[in-house]
Structure formats: structure tokens, C-alpha cells
Design a protein around this motif. Sequence first.
Motif, PDB file in Angstrom:
ATOM      1  N   GLU A 282      78.440   6.530  73.181  1.00 20.08           N
ATOM      2  CA  GLU A 282      78.091   8.333  73.326  1.00 20.08           C
ATOM      3  C   GLU A 282      78.829   9.359  72.948  1.00 20.08           C
ATOM      4  O   GLU A 282      79.990   8.801  72.599  1.00 20.08           O
ATOM      5  CB  GLU A 282      77.829   8.376  75.010  1.00 20.08           C
ATOM      6  CG  GLU A 282      76.023   7.952  75.643  1.00 20.08           C
ATOM      7  CD  GLU A 282      76.716   7.866  76.745  1.00 20.08           C
ATOM      8  OE1 GLU A 282      77.409   9.230  76.886  1.00 20.08           O
ATOM      9  OE2 GLU A 282      75.708   8.102  77.498  1.00 20.08           O
ATOM     10  N   THR A 283      78.723  10.652  72.762  1.00 21.37           N
ATOM     11  CA  THR A 283      79.438  11.398  72.589  1.00 21.37           C
ATOM     12  C   THR A 283      80.793  11.206  72.623  1.00 21.37           C
ATOM     13  O   THR A 283      81.236  11.556  74.019  1.00 21.37           O
ATOM     14  CB  THR A 283      78.780  12.876  72.269  1.00 21.37           C
ATOM     15  OG1 THR A 283      77.918  12.778  71.571  1.00 21.37           O
ATOM     16  CG2 THR A 283      79.950  14.017  72.146  1.00 21.37           C
ATOM     17  N   GLY A 284      81.860  11.400  72.269  1.00 19.59           N
ATOM     18  CA  GLY A 284      83.385  11.452  72.990  1.00 19.59           C
ATOM     19  C   GLY A 284      84.100  10.464  73.603  1.00 19.59           C
ATOM     20  O   GLY A 284      85.631   9.988  73.619  1.00 19.59           O
TER      21      GLY A 284
ATOM     22  N   ASP B 296      67.938  14.075  65.662  1.00 21.64           N
ATOM     23  CA  ASP B 296      69.200  14.549  66.282  1.00 21.64           C
ATOM     24  C   ASP B 296      67.822  15.561  67.155  1.00 21.64           C
ATOM     25  O   ASP B 296      67.313  15.480  66.978  1.00 21.64           O
ATOM     26  CB  ASP B 296      70.033  15.714  66.126  1.00 21.64           C
ATOM     27  CG  ASP B 296      71.178  15.092  65.795  1.00 21.64           C
ATOM     28  OD1 ASP B 296      71.052  13.825  65.044  1.00 21.64           O
ATOM     29  OD2 ASP B 296      71.981  16.445  65.441  1.00 21.64           O
TER      30      ASP B 296
ATOM     31  N   PRO C  36      72.538  12.587  69.383  1.00 17.63           N
ATOM     32  CA  PRO C  36      72.885  12.510  68.025  1.00 17.63           C
ATOM     33  C   PRO C  36      71.563  11.419  67.200  1.00 17.63           C
ATOM     34  O   PRO C  36      71.107  10.902  68.289  1.00 17.63           O
ATOM     35  CB  PRO C  36      74.064  11.582  68.145  1.00 17.63           C
ATOM     36  CG  PRO C  36      74.778  11.786  69.277  1.00 17.63           C
ATOM     37  CD  PRO C  36      73.601  12.441  69.811  1.00 17.63           C
TER      38      PRO C  36
ATOM     39  N   THR D  65      74.620  10.673  74.206  1.00 18.55           N
ATOM     40  CA  THR D  65      74.945  11.218  75.118  1.00 18.55           C
ATOM     41  C   THR D  65      74.889  10.938  76.134  1.00 18.55           C
ATOM     42  O   THR D  65      73.989  11.335  77.227  1.00 18.55           O
ATOM     43  CB  THR D  65      75.358  13.460  74.618  1.00 18.55           C
ATOM     44  OG1 THR D  65      76.350  13.975  74.687  1.00 18.55           O
ATOM     45  CG2 THR D  65      74.029  13.765  74.601  1.00 18.55           C
TER      46      THR D  65
END
Length: 476
Positions: free
Chosen positions: A313-315, A404, A422, A427
Amino acid sequence: MADRRALAQGGVRAIGGVVGIGIAAVVIAGATLLPLSGFAIDAPSKTVRPVPADQQRVCPGPALALAADAGQASQPSAIGRFSTVYGTDGPDTQTRNLKPDASTDSADQAPLALTAATPQGATRPPLFAGAQVQSVSSPDLAGLAAASCAEASADSWLVAGATTLGQTSLVLLSNPTSVDATVNLDLYTETGRVAAPGATGIVVPAGAQKVVPLAGLAPSATAPVVHVSTTGGAVVATMQQSFEQGIDPRGVELAGPTGAPSRVQTISGVTIASLAAVTAAQSAEAVSVEFPTVRVFVPGTQDAQITVGAVGETGTAAGNSYAQTVKAGNVAEIPLDHLKDGNFDVTVRSSVPVVAAVRTSVIGTKTRDFAWFVSSPPITDSQLVAVPPGPGPRLHFANAADKDVKVKIQPESGPPISLTVPAEGGTGAAVHSGRYTITGGDGLVAGVSFTGDGQTSAFAVSPAGPLASPIEVYPH
């Protein structure tokens, strides 16, 4: 003279025939060239809009333990109490307890049935959701167990559990309907289908729960998968799995049904934590339980070419991919190695339909636990999510599309949370206990996870099943 007269009459008849044929040809040609008035008559019909039926959900109830007495080894008993969050964006939710199949100390130690009615004249049924969580602590059973309050079904798949040394797995069958349900359990393991005579014709009374110990049907199974099918009433099927190593409890989990067989299975929000400690603690007894693993079953007759992708996921770190061939009718487990702590969306792609789920574990300062993450169908544009009180709750979204997607998470009170999910990624957001309305999430796969010191659990967010919709009626 007579012959001439006869010939003349014959000639006149012949000429008349030719002329008649010519006139007929002209008429036919004209009919094909000139536009005709429309004489089509539509079949009479009427659009009927049925009143949507009441919606029902079932929370599986408290954690259960099998009696220590050898004479009552198959008799479950309830341990402690669970906490719930539920509700609708419309009328109040009606509640009732189902009759438990376990010995209890109080009436609230039972599965909880939730009902939401559609208001008269409403254009749509209300958004409806519920979930439960329980932190279990006993000498033999300890860990965090969360579950979504689910709709009853006549066909579901449980991809979880084990019956090897130290493992206890219970199939919980809850029937919220007004008729008895006859349940068949088709069992599969790493060695193929299991012939278990006691797995068919299980009667679950109306408004009651039935508990089936899996060890009595599939002993010494490392990786079981259970196909639950019913006749008569429908049931909510849940797998409770607990692990005890020696005299130390190593976790407990409630795993709901995973997505129906498909060539693509998406599992959102797979949480990996304390992986370094898990890797360092591997042993011959615990490796199959504690290391992150994808469990896959091929229900058809053709072997499956499997590709597993884990995308952070994001990060989170990028992830990894894995490939394996799984034999038809068999269960396989694919380790998710070369990953780091974080949140991942796991996608299983197969040449033939499969079912799948992911298991992870955590090691805390004093306790250990494990969680099952199941696949689920995409949510709709408007979705209600219930988050019960637990450690570190997080709401996850996976996006399989090539664009997205922007979603809004609106809590019962306070400002909304806006997220951009995304393309071909995922996320999530930290949340608190309560109800959240998700808008703009059409096509996303969602889930809720909990992670604390030595505690972990998760459940999928599933869209509501189809209710009554307009139909065209054609009278005789």
C-alpha cells in the motif's frame, strides 16, 4: 376449324397466365420497394417493483473452547464476551440472539442476528453493516478475534483452519432464517478430498447455531478448505481457529467466507508486522502457522497455474510476486517471503477458478497471535462499514483498475477522510471504532484490520447481496 379454335383458346389462356404472372411479379416487387406501415405489436408487460425484503446479518458470537473432559471433548463452551458495532443509515436495527450450541454463562454469549427493514416508500434499502471483536485471554485460548456480521448464504467457502498438533478448528454454522437448514461440508486438504461421512446432512435448526469440530472430520490436516452448501435455510459459516504450542496459547481467529471461485482473487490490507521476530522464532512446529502464507484451493478438474502478487500500500515497500502450479482438487500454501513489515494487497491470478486467503502472525512482548485475510467482491459506490473497538484499526482499499479512484470516508461525527487509491495498487487510513459511510469506492476491494502488541485480526468488507429489484411481468 375446331383445332384452330382450340389453339386460339389455349393461346388466350396462356397469354392471360403470363399477364397474371407479370401482375403478381409487379405486386411483389412493389411490396418489397414501398415502405410498409408498422404492424408489430409489443407484448403487453408491466414493471413490478417489489418491496425489498428485510436485510439480515449475523455476528458469529463469542470465542468457543472445547471441554477438557475427555468424555465431553466435542462439547464447546463460550469464553468471555464480544463487542459489536452495527447500524444503518436509516431505521434502527432490530436484534435477537440465536440459540447457541455451546454451554454459556449468560444469554448474551450467543450469536447475534441483526435485522434492518426498508422503510415504506423508500427508493432503496438502507445501507447496513455490523462487526464484532473479542480479546480472548484464558489459559488455553488467547488472542484477538474480529469478524464481520455477514449475510446468510446457501453456498460459501472457508479457507482457514488446521487440525494438526496444537491446532483446534471449529466450523460455526448460524441459521437466522425461519426454516431448518441441512448443511453439507465438502472437505479438501493438501492431500485432496476428504471422505467424511459425518460431514453431510448436518441439520442446523432455525434461529440456532451448530458447532462442528473440524478434527472429527479431517484429522491431522495442515491446510483444510471447507465448502459449505445448504438446502432449506441459509447459514452464516465461520471458521474459528486457535493454536496452542505446548501449554502456551499462540492466537485465535474468526475467519469468514472468502470469495467464490474465480480466476482472480483480491485480498486487501494484508498486514505483516514483527516479521523479523517471526522469522527468528521459526521452528519445525510453528513454521506452517506463523510465517505469512497464501492458501489456495483448486476446486475444478484442471491444474492451476498460479501467480501471486503482493503490492505494498501507499508508504509500504514494493512487494513481490510468486508462481506455482497447484494440482486440481488439492490445497497448496505459498509462502510470502522477501517482504517487509507493512500493509499489502495480495492478488491471486490463476488459469482456472480458485479460492484463496492469506494468513499472517505477530509476536509481541508477551503474546503471539495470527490473522486470516480473505478475498471479497468489490464494494459498491456507497458502502457502510462497521469498525468494532480493537487495537490499531485500519480501513484498507485495493484498486485493480488502471485509473486512480478517489473515495470519501465519512464517520458518524467529525470531518471526512479523503483518499486516492492508486491504479493497480492500494492504500488505507487509520480509523476509530464506529460506523463509516464510504462513497466513490465502486469497484474497490476493502477490508478492516487490527494490529497491536501481540494481537492481530482482520475481516473483509463485502457488498450487500441483491435484494428485490424491478422486474418485467408478461401476462399470458
